[in-house]
Design a protein around this motif. Structure first.
Motif, short mmCIF file in Angstrom:
data_model
loop_
_atom_site.label_atom_id
_atom_site.label_comp_id
_atom_site.label_asym_id
_atom_site.label_seq_id
_atom_site.Cartn_x
_atom_site.Cartn_y
_atom_site.Cartn_z
N VAL A 102 -14.90 -12.48 4.68
CA VAL A 102 -13.61 -13.15 4.91
C VAL A 102 -13.53 -13.54 6.38
CG1 VAL A 102 -11.10 -12.99 4.71
CG2 VAL A 102 -12.55 -11.70 3.11
N THR A 103 -13.43 -14.83 6.65
CA THR A 103 -13.26 -15.26 8.06
C THR A 103 -11.77 -15.19 8.40
OG1 THR A 103 -12.96 -17.62 7.58
CG2 THR A 103 -15.24 -16.84 7.84
N GLY A 104 -11.49 -14.91 9.65
CA GLY A 104 -10.09 -14.72 10.05
C GLY A 104 -9.51 -13.52 9.34
N GLY A 105 -10.31 -12.46 9.24
CA GLY A 105 -9.92 -11.30 8.45
C GLY A 105 -9.09 -10.28 9.20
N GLY A 106 -8.67 -10.59 10.41
CA GLY A 106 -7.94 -9.62 11.21
C GLY A 106 -6.45 -9.59 10.95
N ALA A 107 -5.92 -10.61 10.31
CA ALA A 107 -4.46 -10.69 10.12
C ALA A 107 -4.14 -11.61 8.95
CB ALA A 107 -3.80 -11.22 11.39
N GLY A 108 -2.88 -11.58 8.55
CA GLY A 108 -2.35 -12.53 7.57
C GLY A 108 -3.08 -12.54 6.24
N ILE A 109 -3.30 -13.73 5.71
CA ILE A 109 -3.93 -13.88 4.40
C ILE A 109 -5.34 -13.29 4.41
CG2 ILE A 109 -4.85 -15.59 2.76
CD1 ILE A 109 -2.42 -17.38 3.47
N GLY A 110 -6.05 -13.46 5.52
CA GLY A 110 -7.42 -12.95 5.61
C GLY A 110 -7.46 -11.44 5.49
N ALA A 111 -6.58 -10.77 6.22
CA ALA A 111 -6.54 -9.30 6.19
C ALA A 111 -6.12 -8.81 4.80
CB ALA A 111 -5.56 -8.79 7.24
N ALA A 112 -5.11 -9.45 4.22
CA ALA A 112 -4.65 -9.04 2.88
C ALA A 112 -5.76 -9.24 1.85
CB ALA A 112 -3.40 -9.84 2.49
N THR A 113 -6.51 -10.31 2.00
CA THR A 113 -7.60 -10.61 1.06
C THR A 113 -8.72 -9.57 1.19
OG1 THR A 113 -7.07 -12.95 1.15
CG2 THR A 113 -9.28 -12.38 0.36
N ALA A 114 -9.08 -9.27 2.43
CA ALA A 114 -10.12 -8.27 2.66
C ALA A 114 -9.70 -6.93 2.04
CB ALA A 114 -10.36 -8.12 4.17
N LEU A 115 -8.43 -6.57 2.21
CA LEU A 115 -7.93 -5.30 1.65
C LEU A 115 -7.96 -5.31 0.13
CD1 LEU A 115 -4.99 -4.57 4.09
CD2 LEU A 115 -6.88 -3.00 3.56
N GLU A 116 -7.66 -6.43 -0.47
CA GLU A 116 -7.64 -6.55 -1.92
C GLU A 116 -9.05 -6.36 -2.50
OE1 GLU A 116 -4.39 -6.77 -2.63
OE2 GLU A 116 -4.87 -6.50 -4.75
N PHE A 117 -10.03 -6.94 -1.81
CA PHE A 117 -11.42 -6.75 -2.25
C PHE A 117 -11.87 -5.30 -1.99
CE2 PHE A 117 -11.74 -11.46 -2.09
CZ PHE A 117 -12.36 -11.67 -3.30
N ALA A 118 -11.39 -4.72 -0.90
CA ALA A 118 -11.74 -3.33 -0.59
C ALA A 118 -11.29 -2.41 -1.72
CB ALA A 118 -11.10 -2.91 0.73
N LYS A 119 -10.09 -2.69 -2.26
CA LYS A 119 -9.56 -1.84 -3.35
C LYS A 119 -10.48 -1.85 -4.56
CE LYS A 119 -4.73 -2.83 -2.32
NZ LYS A 119 -3.59 -3.62 -2.84
N LEU A 120 -11.28 -2.93 -4.69
CA LEU A 120 -12.19 -3.03 -5.84
C LEU A 120 -13.57 -2.48 -5.52
CD1 LEU A 120 -11.24 -6.59 -7.15
CD2 LEU A 120 -10.32 -4.38 -7.85
N GLY A 121 -13.70 -1.84 -4.35
CA GLY A 121 -14.97 -1.21 -3.99
C GLY A 121 -16.02 -2.18 -3.49
N ALA A 122 -15.59 -3.34 -3.01
CA ALA A 122 -16.55 -4.32 -2.48
C ALA A 122 -17.06 -3.86 -1.11
CB ALA A 122 -15.88 -5.68 -2.34
N LYS A 123 -18.17 -4.45 -0.70
CA LYS A 123 -18.62 -4.31 0.69
C LYS A 123 -17.94 -5.44 1.44
CE LYS A 123 -22.96 -3.71 1.48
NZ LYS A 123 -24.43 -3.89 1.44
N VAL A 124 -17.06 -5.10 2.35
CA VAL A 124 -16.21 -6.12 2.96
C VAL A 124 -16.65 -6.42 4.39
CG1 VAL A 124 -13.86 -6.82 3.50
CG2 VAL A 124 -14.29 -5.39 1.49
N MET A 125 -16.90 -7.69 4.63
CA MET A 125 -17.30 -8.14 5.96
C MET A 125 -16.22 -9.10 6.47
SD MET A 125 -20.93 -9.71 7.07
CE MET A 125 -21.11 -11.09 5.92
N ILE A 126 -15.72 -8.80 7.67
CA ILE A 126 -14.70 -9.68 8.23
C ILE A 126 -15.10 -10.09 9.64
CG2 ILE A 126 -12.73 -8.80 6.88
CD1 ILE A 126 -11.93 -7.14 9.35
N CYS A 127 -14.62 -11.26 10.03
CA CYS A 127 -14.75 -11.65 11.43
C CYS A 127 -13.39 -12.16 11.88
CB CYS A 127 -15.84 -12.71 11.63
SG CYS A 127 -15.47 -14.31 10.88
N ALA A 128 -13.16 -12.05 13.17
CA ALA A 128 -11.91 -12.53 13.76
C ALA A 128 -12.16 -12.77 15.24
CB ALA A 128 -10.78 -11.52 13.55
#
Ligand code: 8X3
Length: 258
Positions: free
Chosen positions: A12-38
């Protein structure tokens, strides 16, 4: 049937805040390997622990400004082995700047919007998608906007950047036709995040007025939709989802209550 996100690499790009952060968290709940940049280191460190606590099977967070073409190429080329095979790319990094008339606007605002929302999205896509094609597997989910469907006063350049996102999404889908790689665009209307605060460069009062009594969408509403798109059966390609709060018919028609 929904496909599992367990141990899938989700970027998830722009994963530090807003929609990006919420999206990263939603995938985390499903046990994904989550990669973010900001762009900001500070938000990344905080997000990393939140993602682990939410259930991510692993987390990789790094500083990246998607406007920097060389930095994007290097960061993706030098990903640790375990993170190279991106299953889901969420091209979320984006911003708006100001609502000035185009003939009076500060050109710097245009550079920031076009360089991030258009060129940044292209740079990341160019770096990640060849691997998806090679593996014949992957999903690209771009953040569009209702702004790309209808231009509003003072939003000409921001709207142009989102209209470009629409064309880029369509073009990428055509270019990937015949592969198993899927391409989607999620096009929200009014979502209450730091979006307006960034647009108005920290003017809290002006930003708050945008959402006042409008019952806007939340970042989580968008994140849940992105996860839904990513988890459809492999033969299903959701192409575009336009979503607004119930109060919003279009950019001009908004029922504020209270
Ligand atoms: C965000 C929607 O209407 O604020 O992309 O431009 S709008």
């Amino acid at each position: 049937m929904a496909i599992s996100m367990k141990d899938k690499v989700v970027f998830v790009t722009g994963g530090g805040a807003g929609i990006g952060a919420a999206t990263a968290l939603e995938f985390a709940k499903l046990g994904a390997k989550v990669m973010i940049c900001a762009r900001r280191e500070a938000t990344l460190a905080e997000m990393e622990s939140k993602l682990r606590a939410a259930g991510a099977s692993d987390v990789h967070a790094f500083v990246l400004d998607v406007r920097d073409r060389e930095a994007v190429e290097t960061a993706i080329a030098q990903l640790p082995a375990a993170w190279q095979a991106v299953d889901v790319l969420v091209n979320n990094a984006g911003l708006s700047r100001g609502l000035a008339k185009m003939y009076e606007d500060d050109i710097q605002n245009w550079e920031e919007m076009l360089d991030t929302n258009v060129k940044g999205l292209l740079y990341v896509t160019r770096a990640v998608v060849p691997g998806m094609v090679k593996r014949n597997s992957g999903h690209v989910i771009n953040l569009g906007s209702t702004a790309g469907h209808m231009t509003y006063p003072g939003g000409g350049v921001y709207c142009a950047s989102k209209a470009a996102e629409k064309s880029i999404t369509e073009g990428l889908r055509i270019d990937l036709n015949g592969t198993a790689v899927r391409v989607a665009s999620i096009d929200p209307g009014m979502v209450e995040t730091d979006f307006s605060l960034v647009r108005f460069r920290g003017d809290v009062e002006r930003a708050a007025k945008v959402y006042a009594n409008a019952n806007p969408l939340t970042a989580e509403d968008i994140a849940e939709t992105i996860v839904w798109v990513a988890t459809r059966a492999p033969n299903v390609m959701i192409q575009t989802i336009t979503m607004t709060p119930v109060s919003q018919a279009n950019a001009f028609v908004l029922a504020r209550k209270g």
